[in-house]
Design a protein around this motif. Structure first.
Motif, mmCIF file in Angstrom:
data_model
loop_
_atom_site.group_PDB
_atom_site.id
_atom_site.type_symbol
_atom_site.label_atom_id
_atom_site.label_comp_id
_atom_site.label_asym_id
_atom_site.label_seq_id
_atom_site.Cartn_x
_atom_site.Cartn_y
_atom_site.Cartn_z
ATOM 1 N N MET A 201 42.210 32.223 42.676
ATOM 2 C CA MET A 201 40.762 32.191 42.722
ATOM 3 C C MET A 201 40.220 31.039 41.866
ATOM 4 O O MET A 201 39.371 30.313 42.305
ATOM 5 C CB MET A 201 40.222 33.533 42.222
ATOM 6 N N LEU A 202 40.751 30.905 40.657
ATOM 7 C CA LEU A 202 40.291 29.846 39.770
ATOM 8 C C LEU A 202 40.635 28.473 40.329
ATOM 9 O O LEU A 202 39.828 27.551 40.261
ATOM 10 C CB LEU A 202 40.913 30.023 38.386
ATOM 11 N N ARG B 10 38.177 27.447 43.016
ATOM 12 C CA ARG B 10 36.882 27.001 42.481
ATOM 13 C C ARG B 10 36.976 25.607 41.864
ATOM 14 O O ARG B 10 35.994 24.885 41.810
ATOM 15 C CB ARG B 10 36.349 27.992 41.465
ATOM 16 N N SER C 167 30.454 28.077 37.823
ATOM 17 C CA SER C 167 31.312 29.098 38.414
ATOM 18 C C SER C 167 32.682 29.114 37.743
ATOM 19 O O SER C 167 33.218 30.178 37.417
ATOM 20 C CB SER C 167 31.464 28.843 39.915
ATOM 21 N N LEU C 168 33.242 27.946 37.525
ATOM 22 C CA LEU C 168 34.541 27.832 36.871
ATOM 23 C C LEU C 168 34.465 28.337 35.428
ATOM 24 O O LEU C 168 35.333 29.086 34.971
ATOM 25 C CB LEU C 168 35.013 26.378 36.907
ATOM 26 N N TYR D 289 32.401 30.509 34.246
ATOM 27 C CA TYR D 289 32.223 31.957 34.299
ATOM 28 C C TYR D 289 33.561 32.663 34.527
ATOM 29 O O TYR D 289 33.849 33.684 33.900
ATOM 30 C CB TYR D 289 31.227 32.298 35.416
ATOM 31 N N GLN D 290 34.379 32.124 35.412
ATOM 32 C CA GLN D 290 35.693 32.712 35.672
ATOM 33 C C GLN D 290 36.578 32.633 34.431
ATOM 34 O O GLN D 290 37.289 33.587 34.103
ATOM 35 C CB GLN D 290 36.372 31.997 36.844
ATOM 36 N N HIS E 299 35.539 32.480 31.328
ATOM 37 C CA HIS E 299 34.950 33.416 30.378
ATOM 38 C C HIS E 299 35.399 34.846 30.678
ATOM 39 O O HIS E 299 35.786 35.587 29.762
ATOM 40 C CB HIS E 299 33.423 33.321 30.439
ATOM 41 N N ASN E 300 35.370 35.244 31.929
ATOM 42 C CA ASN E 300 35.798 36.588 32.311
ATOM 43 C C ASN E 300 37.268 36.813 31.988
ATOM 44 O O ASN E 300 37.651 37.885 31.514
ATOM 45 C CB ASN E 300 35.540 36.834 33.794
ATOM 46 N N PHE E 301 38.093 35.809 32.234
ATOM 47 C CA PHE E 301 39.513 35.918 31.921
ATOM 48 C C PHE E 301 39.727 36.103 30.417
ATOM 49 O O PHE E 301 40.487 36.969 29.991
ATOM 50 C CB PHE E 301 40.264 34.677 32.425
#
Length: 55
Positions: free
Chosen positions: A1-2, A5, A19-20, A22-23, A25-27
């Motif tokens: 997914m990463l 993006r 978007s990248l 944010y991904q 950060h979530n990880f």
């Protein structure tokens, strides 16, 4: 997914950068929560007895 993006990522594509970010950060937040769980589990028990069996 990463990786999807990050394809075609350029400095002027703000939406893709956000978007990248944010991904990522979530990880990092997920890893932090897992480390908290591990710390609670091993609290005051790391040196008392070995939890891992080494061959």
């Amino acid at each position: 997914m990463l990786q999807n993006r990050a394809k075609g990522l350029e400095p002027d594509t703000v939406e893709k950068l956000e978007s990248l970010a944010y991904q990522i950060h979530n990880f990092c937040c997920a890893v932090e929560e897992l480390l908290k769980i591990a710390a609670i589990y091993f609290e005051d028990n790391i040196s008392d007895s070995p939890q891992w069996h080494t061959p």
